[in-house]
Design a protein around this motif. Structure first.
Motif, PDB file in Angstrom:
ATOM      1  N   PHE A 114       0.849  -1.190   0.000  1.00 20.72           N
ATOM      2  CA  PHE A 114       0.000   0.000   0.000  1.00 20.72           C
ATOM      3  C   PHE A 114       0.883   1.236   0.000  1.00 20.72           C
ATOM      4  CE2 PHE A 114       0.438  -0.822   4.597  1.00 20.72           C
ATOM      5  CZ  PHE A 114       0.604   0.443   5.149  1.00 20.72           C
ATOM      6  N   ILE A 115       0.297   2.340  -0.429  1.00 18.53           N
ATOM      7  CA  ILE A 115       0.986   3.622  -0.378  1.00 18.53           C
ATOM      8  C   ILE A 115       0.205   4.542   0.547  1.00 18.53           C
ATOM      9  CG2 ILE A 115       1.873   3.334  -2.724  1.00 18.53           C
ATOM     10  CD1 ILE A 115      -0.160   5.567  -3.554  1.00 18.53           C
ATOM     11  N   PHE A 116       0.890   5.552   1.076  1.00 21.24           N
ATOM     12  CA  PHE A 116       0.190   6.557   1.870  1.00 21.24           C
ATOM     13  C   PHE A 116       0.636   7.944   1.433  1.00 21.24           C
ATOM     14  CE2 PHE A 116       4.023   5.605   4.246  1.00 21.24           C
ATOM     15  CZ  PHE A 116       4.426   6.808   4.813  1.00 21.24           C
ATOM     16  N   PHE A 117      -0.260   8.906   1.621  1.00 17.83           N
ATOM     17  CA  PHE A 117      -0.030  10.280   1.175  1.00 17.83           C
ATOM     18  C   PHE A 117      -0.586  11.216   2.226  1.00 17.83           C
ATOM     19  CE2 PHE A 117      -3.366   7.962  -1.017  1.00 17.83           C
ATOM     20  CZ  PHE A 117      -4.520   8.641  -0.648  1.00 17.83           C
ATOM     21  N   ASP A 118      -0.607  12.499   1.945  1.00 16.32           N
ATOM     22  CA  ASP A 118      -1.023  13.492   2.931  1.00 16.32           C
ATOM     23  C   ASP A 118      -2.425  14.013   2.639  1.00 16.32           C
ATOM     24  OD1 ASP A 118       1.397  13.370   4.349  1.00 16.32           O
ATOM     25  OD2 ASP A 118       2.343  14.841   3.031  1.00 16.32           O
ATOM     26  N   GLU A 124     -15.314  22.677   9.781  1.00 16.01           N
ATOM     27  CA  GLU A 124     -16.664  23.217   9.848  1.00 16.01           C
ATOM     28  C   GLU A 124     -16.831  24.058  11.116  1.00 16.01           C
ATOM     29  OE1 GLU A 124     -20.291  20.714  10.803  1.00 16.01           O
ATOM     30  OE2 GLU A 124     -20.542  20.971   8.641  1.00 16.01           O
ATOM     31  N   GLU A 125     -17.581  25.122  11.006  1.00 19.56           N
ATOM     32  CA  GLU A 125     -17.827  25.979  12.168  1.00 19.56           C
ATOM     33  C   GLU A 125     -18.511  25.164  13.273  1.00 19.56           C
ATOM     34  OE1 GLU A 125     -20.059  30.205  13.315  1.00 19.56           O
ATOM     35  OE2 GLU A 125     -20.070  29.467  11.248  1.00 19.56           O
ATOM     36  N   GLY A 126     -17.982  25.282  14.476  1.00 18.55           N
ATOM     37  CA  GLY A 126     -18.550  24.559  15.611  1.00 18.55           C
ATOM     38  C   GLY A 126     -17.879  23.237  15.901  1.00 18.55           C
ATOM     39  N   ALA A 127     -17.052  22.755  14.986  1.00 16.41           N
ATOM     40  CA  ALA A 127     -16.337  21.492  15.217  1.00 16.41           C
ATOM     41  C   ALA A 127     -15.123  21.739  16.102  1.00 16.41           C
ATOM     42  CB  ALA A 127     -15.896  20.878  13.892  1.00 16.41           C
ATOM     43  N   ALA A 128     -14.824  20.757  16.947  1.00 17.50           N
ATOM     44  CA  ALA A 128     -13.655  20.856  17.811  1.00 17.50           C
ATOM     45  C   ALA A 128     -12.386  20.912  16.967  1.00 17.50           C
ATOM     46  CB  ALA A 128     -13.608  19.666  18.762  1.00 17.50           C
ATOM     47  N   GLN A 129     -11.457  21.777  17.345  1.00 14.41           N
ATOM     48  CA  GLN A 129     -10.197  21.889  16.626  1.00 14.41           C
ATOM     49  C   GLN A 129      -9.355  20.636  16.842  1.00 14.41           C
ATOM     50  OE1 GLN A 129      -8.902  24.266  14.593  1.00 14.41           O
ATOM     51  NE2 GLN A 129     -10.786  25.472  14.662  1.00 14.41           N
ATOM     52  N   LEU A 130      -8.756  20.148  15.770  1.00 19.08           N
ATOM     53  CA  LEU A 130      -7.870  19.000  15.881  1.00 19.08           C
ATOM     54  C   LEU A 130      -6.508  19.444  16.393  1.00 19.08           C
ATOM     55  CD1 LEU A 130      -8.646  17.110  12.542  1.00 19.08           C
ATOM     56  CD2 LEU A 130      -9.773  16.878  14.761  1.00 19.08           C
ATOM     57  N   SER A 131      -5.889  18.589  17.194  1.00 17.16           N
ATOM     58  CA  SER A 131      -4.566  18.906  17.735  1.00 17.16           C
ATOM     59  C   SER A 131      -3.456  18.284  16.891  1.00 17.16           C
ATOM     60  CB  SER A 131      -4.459  18.421  19.184  1.00 17.16           C
ATOM     61  OG  SER A 131      -4.682  17.015  19.251  1.00 17.16           O
ATOM     62  N   TRP A 132      -3.795  17.784  15.714  1.00 20.94           N
ATOM     63  CA  TRP A 132      -2.827  17.158  14.816  1.00 20.94           C
ATOM     64  C   TRP A 132      -3.166  17.545  13.384  1.00 20.94           C
ATOM     65  CZ3 TRP A 132      -6.803  14.707  17.318  1.00 20.94           C
ATOM     66  CH2 TRP A 132      -7.806  14.156  16.516  1.00 20.94           C
ATOM     67  N   ASP A 133      -2.250  17.209  12.484  1.00 22.46           N
ATOM     68  CA  ASP A 133      -2.558  17.397  11.070  1.00 22.46           C
ATOM     69  C   ASP A 133      -2.363  16.070  10.347  1.00 22.46           C
ATOM     70  OD1 ASP A 133       0.173  17.053  10.311  1.00 22.46           O
ATOM     71  OD2 ASP A 133       0.559  19.172  10.670  1.00 22.46           O
ATOM     72  N   TYR A 134      -2.594  16.092   9.040  1.00 22.36           N
ATOM     73  CA  TYR A 134      -2.521  14.863   8.255  1.00 22.36           C
ATOM     74  C   TYR A 134      -1.349  14.893   7.282  1.00 22.36           C
ATOM     75  CZ  TYR A 134      -7.090  13.915  10.271  1.00 22.36           C
ATOM     76  OH  TYR A 134      -8.125  13.678  11.157  1.00 22.36           O
ATOM     77  N   SER A 159       5.630  11.579  17.122  1.00 19.28           N
ATOM     78  CA  SER A 159       4.233  11.994  17.344  1.00 19.28           C
ATOM     79  C   SER A 159       3.537  12.331  16.031  1.00 19.28           C
ATOM     80  CB  SER A 159       4.168  13.202  18.302  1.00 19.28           C
ATOM     81  OG  SER A 159       4.650  12.847  19.573  1.00 19.28           O
ATOM     82  N   LYS A 160       3.827  11.543  15.003  1.00 18.30           N
ATOM     83  CA  LYS A 160       3.226  11.742  13.685  1.00 18.30           C
ATOM     84  C   LYS A 160       2.307  10.592  13.295  1.00 18.30           C
ATOM     85  CE  LYS A 160       4.663  15.640  11.830  1.00 18.30           C
ATOM     86  NZ  LYS A 160       3.698  16.638  11.320  1.00 18.30           N
ATOM     87  N   HIS A 161       2.093   9.668  14.233  1.00 23.77           N
ATOM     88  CA  HIS A 161       1.244   8.529  13.886  1.00 23.77           C
ATOM     89  C   HIS A 161      -0.170   8.991  13.586  1.00 23.77           C
ATOM     90  CE1 HIS A 161      -0.704   4.689  13.784  1.00 23.77           C
ATOM     91  NE2 HIS A 161      -1.499   5.031  14.774  1.00 23.77           N
ATOM     92  N   ASN A 162      -0.714   8.502  12.490  1.00 20.53           N
ATOM     93  CA  ASN A 162      -2.107   8.764  12.156  1.00 20.53           C
ATOM     94  C   ASN A 162      -2.685   7.532  11.509  1.00 20.53           C
ATOM     95  OD1 ASN A 162      -4.582  10.038  11.115  1.00 20.53           O
ATOM     96  ND2 ASN A 162      -3.552  11.887  11.831  1.00 20.53           N
ATOM     97  N   CYS A 163      -3.840   7.113  12.005  1.00 24.19           N
ATOM     98  CA  CYS A 163      -4.354   5.798  11.657  1.00 24.19           C
ATOM     99  C   CYS A 163      -5.347   5.796  10.508  1.00 24.19           C
ATOM    100  CB  CYS A 163      -5.049   5.196  12.883  1.00 24.19           C
ATOM    101  SG  CYS A 163      -6.553   6.097  13.336  1.00 24.19           S
ATOM    102  N   LYS A 213      -9.147  16.453   0.936  1.00 28.02           N
ATOM    103  CA  LYS A 213      -9.632  17.485   1.848  1.00 28.02           C
ATOM    104  C   LYS A 213     -10.621  16.797   2.785  1.00 28.02           C
ATOM    105  CE  LYS A 213      -9.015  21.497  -1.182  1.00 28.02           C
ATOM    106  NZ  LYS A 213      -9.693  22.628  -1.869  1.00 28.02           N
ATOM    107  N   HIS A 214     -10.197  16.647   4.026  1.00 30.67           N
ATOM    108  CA  HIS A 214     -10.973  15.905   5.013  1.00 30.67           C
ATOM    109  C   HIS A 214     -11.825  16.864   5.835  1.00 30.67           C
ATOM    110  CE1 HIS A 214     -12.085  12.927   7.955  1.00 30.67           C
ATOM    111  NE2 HIS A 214     -11.560  13.650   8.930  1.00 30.67           N
ATOM    112  N   ARG A 215     -13.120  16.637   5.811  1.00 32.38           N
ATOM    113  CA  ARG A 215     -14.046  17.532   6.489  1.00 32.38           C
ATOM    114  C   ARG A 215     -14.147  17.165   7.975  1.00 32.38           C
ATOM    115  NH1 ARG A 215     -17.500  20.517   3.478  1.00 32.38           N
ATOM    116  NH2 ARG A 215     -17.387  18.960   1.805  1.00 32.38           N
TER     117      ARG A 215
END
Length: 303
Positions: A114-118, A124-134, A159-163, A213-215
């Motif tokens: 498999f390959i992975f990318f960014d 969205e307004e009102g959504a909790a802010q994420l403490s990480w990026d992709y 600290s870059k793990h993302n599942c 683009k992840h909503r």
């Protein structure tokens, strides 16, 4: 010949579904199939799926009572015929019309498991802010095969793990060979799936591009505040991983994950803390949680 099967679990995303389908149907790679599974939506999602399925024969759809994303993905996987699998969230958007073409050609050139990318976020307004990026490819090289254990160790250390599965293009034969599907009935199921997927491969490649683009919505799993269910599902993930492979890398993953889970868990109602903490203690997970997270879990006031 279908080159990429796009797996699309759908649950109450009617306001976003047109944009998702348009981003798929406008892809320059035409040899795709889109398998949409309506997971018991109560909005107009089913009508939108039917509209696009009537317009394009590459779209097939199934409906089931609400069973969660794992069951929806597993159902779609049973019908997938593509050489590669892409699991897309049904409110996300492919940011480049050549995304699937580029990913397919790269995976074929590398003969990757498999390959992975960014990816980037649409907040969205009102959504909790994420403490990480992709974004996690910056320290890696293209056209270089990585082992899953090396990558997971490196991501945890930095600290870059993302599942998330929507940053992966997976060779269908590899998926069949390892016999992997999604654990039903939990949220955070990607944690279990991608860890098993990663650790069974020595042939993983990165593509240093951002294609999704992840909503992040106020009503989505990641957009909501923590609950008792979040913690219990993470505990199930660790239970299953340790049953599968009680190894140093899984123990390291457990420490990385549960320390964050219980640190964040201070937000749940006080009366709900006793059952999840008791479960973790009985499972012997205090060594993974750590005393700092324990103190924060019990003593810090909700944000």
């Amino acid at each position: 010949m279908v080159k990429v099967s796009v797996i699309l679990p759908v649950y109450n995303v009617a306001p976003y579904l047109d944009e998702t389908f348009e981003s798929l149907l406008n892809q320059s790679l035409k040899e795709i199939e889109i398998i949409a599974v309506n997971d018991g939506s109560t909005d107009k999602s089913e009508d939108i799926i039917r509209k696009y399925a009537a317009q394009d024969s590459r779209i097939t759809s199934y409906s089931q009572k609400n069973q969660g994303q794992s069951a929806a993905r597993n159902l779609a996987l049973q019908h997938a015929t593509g050489e590669y699998i892409y699991m897309m969230d049904s409110d996300d958007v492919l940011a480049d019309k050549d995304a699937l073409q580029i990913c397919y050609e790269y995976a074929e050139r590398c003969k990757a498991d498999f390959i992975f990318f960014d990816g980037d976020t649409l907040q969205e307004e009102g959504a909790a802010q994420l403490s990480w990026d992709y974004h996690r490819t910056q320290d890696l090289k293209e056209m270089k095969a990585y082992s899953g254990e090396f990558l997971l160790n490196m991501m945890l250390d930095n600290s870059k793990h993302n599942c998330v599965v929507w940053l992966l293009l997976i060779n269908h034969n590899y998926l069949k060979r390892i016999g992997l599907d999604f654990y039903p009935g939990i949220i955070h199921e990607d944690e279990l799936f991608t860890t098993k997927l990663t650790l069974q491969s020595n042939n993983i490649f990165c593509l240093k591009r951002s294609f999704v683009k992840h909503r992040v919505r106020s009503a989505s799993t990641m957009g909501k505040h923590y609950s008792k269910r979040n913690i219990n599902c993470y505990l199930t993930v660790i239970d299953e991983l340790l049953k599968w492979q009680n190894s140093p890398i899984i123990q390291k993953f457990a420490k990385y994950t549960l320390s964050k889970v219980f640190y964040t868990g201070h937000q749940i109602p006080f009366k709900e803390k006793f059952s999840v903490f008791s479960r973790a203690m009985k499972s012997g997970y205090l060594k993974y949680i750590g005393w700092k997270s324990v103190f924060v879990f019990w003593l810090k006031q909700k944000d």
